[in-house]
Design a protein around this motif. Structure first.
Motif, mmCIF file in Angstrom:
data_model
loop_
_atom_site.group_PDB
_atom_site.id
_atom_site.type_symbol
_atom_site.label_atom_id
_atom_site.label_comp_id
_atom_site.label_asym_id
_atom_site.label_seq_id
_atom_site.Cartn_x
_atom_site.Cartn_y
_atom_site.Cartn_z
ATOM 1 N N SER A 23 -70.198 -35.049 -45.452
ATOM 2 C CA SER A 23 -71.401 -34.449 -44.853
ATOM 3 C C SER A 23 -72.179 -35.437 -44.006
ATOM 4 C CB SER A 23 -72.297 -33.895 -45.956
ATOM 5 O OG SER A 23 -72.787 -34.956 -46.768
ATOM 6 N N CYS A 24 -71.766 -36.701 -44.014
ATOM 7 C CA CYS A 24 -72.496 -37.719 -43.250
ATOM 8 C C CYS A 24 -72.167 -37.687 -41.772
ATOM 9 C CB CYS A 24 -72.197 -39.111 -43.818
ATOM 10 S SG CYS A 24 -72.910 -39.380 -45.455
ATOM 11 N N GLY A 25 -71.171 -36.869 -41.379
ATOM 12 C CA GLY A 25 -70.841 -36.779 -39.958
ATOM 13 C C GLY A 25 -69.777 -37.774 -39.536
ATOM 14 N N LEU A 26 -68.602 -37.678 -40.158
ATOM 15 C CA LEU A 26 -67.493 -38.541 -39.766
ATOM 16 C C LEU A 26 -67.003 -38.164 -38.369
ATOM 17 C CD1 LEU A 26 -65.470 -38.592 -43.110
ATOM 18 C CD2 LEU A 26 -66.730 -40.507 -42.104
ATOM 19 N N PRO A 27 -66.392 -39.101 -37.653
ATOM 20 C CA PRO A 27 -65.877 -38.792 -36.309
ATOM 21 C C PRO A 27 -64.841 -37.673 -36.356
ATOM 22 C CG PRO A 27 -65.891 -41.158 -36.720
ATOM 23 C CD PRO A 27 -66.192 -40.509 -38.028
ATOM 24 N N ARG A 28 -64.895 -36.780 -35.375
ATOM 25 C CA ARG A 28 -63.916 -35.704 -35.254
ATOM 26 C C ARG A 28 -63.926 -35.198 -33.817
ATOM 27 N NH1 ARG A 28 -66.664 -30.454 -38.165
ATOM 28 N NH2 ARG A 28 -68.851 -31.032 -37.943
ATOM 29 N N SER A 29 -62.922 -34.422 -33.485
ATOM 30 C CA SER A 29 -62.751 -33.994 -32.093
ATOM 31 C C SER A 29 -63.571 -32.766 -31.731
ATOM 32 C CB SER A 29 -61.269 -33.704 -31.821
ATOM 33 O OG SER A 29 -60.789 -32.705 -32.704
ATOM 34 N N GLY A 30 -64.186 -32.118 -32.723
ATOM 35 C CA GLY A 30 -64.987 -30.929 -32.434
ATOM 36 C C GLY A 30 -65.246 -30.133 -33.700
ATOM 37 N N PRO A 31 -65.728 -28.884 -33.539
ATOM 38 C CA PRO A 31 -66.033 -28.060 -34.705
ATOM 39 C C PRO A 31 -64.775 -27.655 -35.459
ATOM 40 C CG PRO A 31 -66.230 -26.764 -32.712
ATOM 41 C CD PRO A 31 -66.031 -28.184 -32.274
ATOM 42 N N ILE A 36 -66.543 -22.511 -36.252
ATOM 43 C CA ILE A 36 -66.430 -21.579 -35.123
ATOM 44 C C ILE A 36 -66.642 -20.147 -35.598
ATOM 45 C CG2 ILE A 36 -64.825 -20.611 -33.421
ATOM 46 C CD1 ILE A 36 -63.617 -23.369 -33.110
ATOM 47 N N PHE A 37 -66.042 -19.804 -36.731
ATOM 48 C CA PHE A 37 -66.209 -18.451 -37.257
ATOM 49 C C PHE A 37 -67.655 -18.190 -37.671
ATOM 50 C CE2 PHE A 37 -61.610 -18.450 -37.432
ATOM 51 C CZ PHE A 37 -61.285 -17.108 -37.240
ATOM 52 N N GLN A 38 -68.398 -19.228 -37.987
ATOM 53 C CA GLN A 38 -69.812 -19.058 -38.329
ATOM 54 C C GLN A 38 -70.622 -18.566 -37.131
ATOM 55 O OE1 GLN A 38 -71.578 -19.250 -41.167
ATOM 56 N NE2 GLN A 38 -69.718 -19.596 -42.368
ATOM 57 N N GLY A 39 -70.090 -18.787 -35.920
ATOM 58 C CA GLY A 39 -70.785 -18.332 -34.715
ATOM 59 C C GLY A 39 -70.504 -16.899 -34.344
ATOM 60 N N ASN A 249 -57.976 -23.495 -6.781
ATOM 61 C CA ASN A 249 -58.978 -24.382 -7.388
ATOM 62 C C ASN A 249 -59.343 -23.967 -8.813
ATOM 63 O OD1 ASN A 249 -60.448 -22.066 -6.941
ATOM 64 N ND2 ASN A 249 -61.947 -22.991 -5.565
ATOM 65 N N ARG A 250 -58.568 -23.072 -9.395
ATOM 66 C CA ARG A 250 -58.844 -22.671 -10.775
ATOM 67 C C ARG A 250 -58.471 -23.797 -11.741
ATOM 68 N NH1 ARG A 250 -55.386 -17.648 -11.804
ATOM 69 N NH2 ARG A 250 -53.933 -18.958 -10.621
ATOM 70 N N ALA A 251 -59.169 -23.831 -12.870
ATOM 71 C CA ALA A 251 -58.904 -24.860 -13.879
ATOM 72 C C ALA A 251 -59.397 -24.381 -15.233
ATOM 73 C CB ALA A 251 -59.592 -26.173 -13.496
ATOM 74 N N PHE A 252 -58.868 -24.982 -16.282
ATOM 75 C CA PHE A 252 -59.364 -24.740 -17.628
ATOM 76 C C PHE A 252 -59.675 -26.084 -18.263
ATOM 77 C CE2 PHE A 252 -54.873 -25.522 -18.208
ATOM 78 C CZ PHE A 252 -54.784 -26.219 -19.402
ATOM 79 N N VAL A 253 -60.423 -26.054 -19.366
ATOM 80 C CA VAL A 253 -60.786 -27.269 -20.078
ATOM 81 C C VAL A 253 -60.035 -27.304 -21.406
ATOM 82 C CG1 VAL A 253 -62.654 -28.550 -21.195
ATOM 83 C CG2 VAL A 253 -63.051 -27.414 -19.001
ATOM 84 N N ALA A 254 -59.361 -28.418 -21.679
ATOM 85 C CA ALA A 254 -58.634 -28.603 -22.943
ATOM 86 C C ALA A 254 -59.422 -29.566 -23.821
ATOM 87 C CB ALA A 254 -57.236 -29.142 -22.681
ATOM 88 N N LEU A 255 -59.690 -29.146 -25.059
ATOM 89 C CA LEU A 255 -60.440 -29.973 -25.995
ATOM 90 C C LEU A 255 -59.802 -29.904 -27.376
ATOM 91 C CD1 LEU A 255 -64.136 -29.005 -25.110
ATOM 92 C CD2 LEU A 255 -62.968 -31.128 -24.508
ATOM 93 N N ASP A 341 -59.530 -18.729 -15.155
ATOM 94 C CA ASP A 341 -60.362 -19.791 -14.582
ATOM 95 C C ASP A 341 -61.628 -19.986 -15.417
ATOM 96 O OD1 ASP A 341 -61.310 -21.690 -12.767
ATOM 97 O OD2 ASP A 341 -62.341 -20.175 -11.575
ATOM 98 N N GLY A 342 -61.919 -21.242 -15.764
ATOM 99 C CA GLY A 342 -63.119 -21.551 -16.517
ATOM 100 C C GLY A 342 -62.963 -21.467 -18.023
ATOM 101 N N ASP A 343 -61.792 -21.069 -18.516
ATOM 102 C CA ASP A 343 -61.578 -20.981 -19.958
ATOM 103 C C ASP A 343 -61.628 -22.361 -20.610
ATOM 104 O OD1 ASP A 343 -61.296 -18.289 -19.839
ATOM 105 O OD2 ASP A 343 -59.151 -18.233 -20.314
ATOM 106 N N THR A 344 -61.961 -22.364 -21.901
ATOM 107 C CA THR A 344 -61.857 -23.567 -22.723
ATOM 108 C C THR A 344 -60.790 -23.321 -23.779
ATOM 109 O OG1 THR A 344 -64.178 -24.172 -22.429
ATOM 110 C CG2 THR A 344 -63.048 -25.114 -24.318
ATOM 111 N N VAL A 345 -59.763 -24.154 -23.776
ATOM 112 C CA VAL A 345 -58.708 -24.076 -24.787
ATOM 113 C C VAL A 345 -58.985 -25.173 -25.809
ATOM 114 C CG1 VAL A 345 -56.228 -24.225 -25.237
ATOM 115 C CG2 VAL A 345 -57.056 -23.185 -23.105
ATOM 116 N N TYR A 346 -59.264 -24.754 -27.039
ATOM 117 C CA TYR A 346 -59.672 -25.699 -28.071
ATOM 118 C C TYR A 346 -58.770 -25.556 -29.300
ATOM 119 C CZ TYR A 346 -62.456 -27.932 -31.720
ATOM 120 O OH TYR A 346 -62.860 -28.730 -32.761
ATOM 121 N N VAL A 347 -58.319 -26.701 -29.821
ATOM 122 C CA VAL A 347 -57.473 -26.726 -31.008
ATOM 123 C C VAL A 347 -58.208 -27.495 -32.102
ATOM 124 C CG1 VAL A 347 -55.244 -27.412 -31.985
ATOM 125 C CG2 VAL A 347 -55.389 -26.646 -29.591
ATOM 126 N N THR A 348 -58.364 -26.866 -33.254
ATOM 127 C CA THR A 348 -59.087 -27.517 -34.350
ATOM 128 C C THR A 348 -58.177 -28.505 -35.077
ATOM 129 O OG1 THR A 348 -58.475 -25.728 -35.863
ATOM 130 C CG2 THR A 348 -60.586 -25.542 -34.717
#
Length: 377
Positions: A23-31, A36-39, A249-255, A341-348
């Motif tokens: 719970s102290c906030g260890l490093p990670r790449s994202g949620p 995510i389901f909480q949103g 000029n389309r692009a997506f963001v990978a995170l 275009d503009g999508d975010t592709v995110y892998v937990t």
């Protein structure tokens, strides 16, 4: 009994320590997937979370609608020999006299008028024939006109007319073409594909090339691949057209737990979620959770209503599409689901990764404390 109690107490303390450390906030790449389901709107969030299936894929498969209007498509091919203002002509006049020709010097039976410019009103000037209307004529009809005007002044003149360059019927080629510049509309370059070939083709990958034609205050564009695959898109050109080849000029963001985290240009006209993952190096085998592949986008109300089976939504809606690659059809769904275009592709990250980080933090801290204690002793 005391030993058991001591071990149980240590275990409880370890679990508590792990929970506290996590719970102290260890490093990670994202949620995490849970965060995510909480949103979700079901939990008072502002995003609709949808599991991808074949129906969702069909409803969301939207690609850019390119094409030419009827005004472009119904315009017939212009006659390449029709003279227009701005054209340059070459005239050769043969006179049937030797001693005193009308146009040439003594003994000169052939006179050449090179690079005769058609003025803005469509006229040219021919000595002894005066101003002649050339615009709208073919070289042959202009030849007959000039011949008639000279016939009264020199016996049996023979006239040849050539269209040297079509400066009055030109197309501007710009952007990612082999050779930018102004090109005349000639017999072999009266259509879009022929003019592209004349300009040296495209200088970018054909899969991402878009061809735009601007005619006056109207414009249309097509994919280069579609232009070559569909003859009806190979429109006839008109004087003054501007043809521009531009990259997609389309692009997506990978995170997240992917091989690359960045803004990524599209590599082809249609890009699936599976292809998007492949472009960025796939899932990180050490950290990725294959059940937690998300595509986030703002979806137009029309599509959002169709996906959710509703009719009451208005305006863009936040949508989170979930792909579980471990399901029997998971890879097929990822192969068919289109990224836009503009999508975010995110892998937990996989759940155990966070526990590993927590344990590493604890054991690292414990080892440091022991070293300090030993040094102090």
């Amino acid at each position: 009994m005391r030993i058991f109690t001591s071990r149980a107490a240590k275990a409880v303390c370890l679990v508590a320590l792990v929970a506290a450390t996590a719970s102290c906030g260890l490093p990670r790449s994202g949620p995490t997937k849970r965060e995510i389901f909480q949103g979700s709107v079901l939990k008072k969030g502002d995003a609709f979370i949808v599991t991808v299936n074949s129906r969702v894929t069909r409803v969301t498969s939207v690609t850019p609608a390119f094409g030419f209007s009827s005004g472009f498509q119904t315009a017939g091919v212009i006659g390449s020999d029709v003279i227009a203002p701005g054209d340059r002509l070459g005239l050769t006049i043969f006179e049937n006299v030797k001693d005193d020709p009308l146009l040439g010097n003594t003994g000169q039976r052939v006179s050449q008028l090179q690079e005769v410019q058609v003025d803005g009103q469509g006229y040219i000037f021919v000595p002894y024939a005066g101003k002649v209307k050339a615009s709208g004529q073919t070289p042959d009809s202009l030849r007959q006109i000039v011949t008639r005007k000279l016939d009264t002044q020199t016996p049996d003149p023979q006239v040849q007319v050539q269209r040297v360059a079509g400066d009055g019927s030109t197309v501007t080629m710009s952007g990612s073409v082999g050779a930018q510049g102004v090109f005349p509309i000639e017999r072999g370059t009266r259509t879009l594909s022929a003019m592209l070939a004349k300009a040296g083709g495209v200088s970018i990958e054909p899969d991402i090339a878009i061809v735009r034609v601007t005619r006056g205050n109207k414009s249309g564009k097509v994919w280069l691949r579609d232009l070559y695959a569909n003859p009806s898109l190979d429109i006839a050109l008109r004087p003054g057209d501007i043809v521009t080849v531009e990259p997609d000029n389309r692009a997506f963001v990978a995170l997240g737990a992917t091989g690359q985290q960045s803004r990524v240009p599209f590599k082809n006209q249609n890009l699936s979620a599976l292809e998007a993952l492949a472009i960025v190096g796939g899932l990180n085998t050490a950290t990725a959770d294959p059940t937690g592949v998300f595509v986030l986008r703002n979806e137009p109300a029309e599509i959002a209503n169709a996906v959710l089976g509703r009719k009451d939504l208005t305006g863009d809606q936040r949508m989170v599409y979930v792909l579980d690659l471990t399901q029997p059809t998971g890879l097929f769904e990822a192969r068919d689901f289109l990224v836009r275009d503009g999508d975010t592709v995110y892998v937990t990250e996989a759940p155990y990764v966070q526990w590993q980080k927590t344990l590493s933090a604890i054991t690292g801290a414990t080892g440091t404390a022991s070293s300090l204690a030993n040094a102090g002793g």
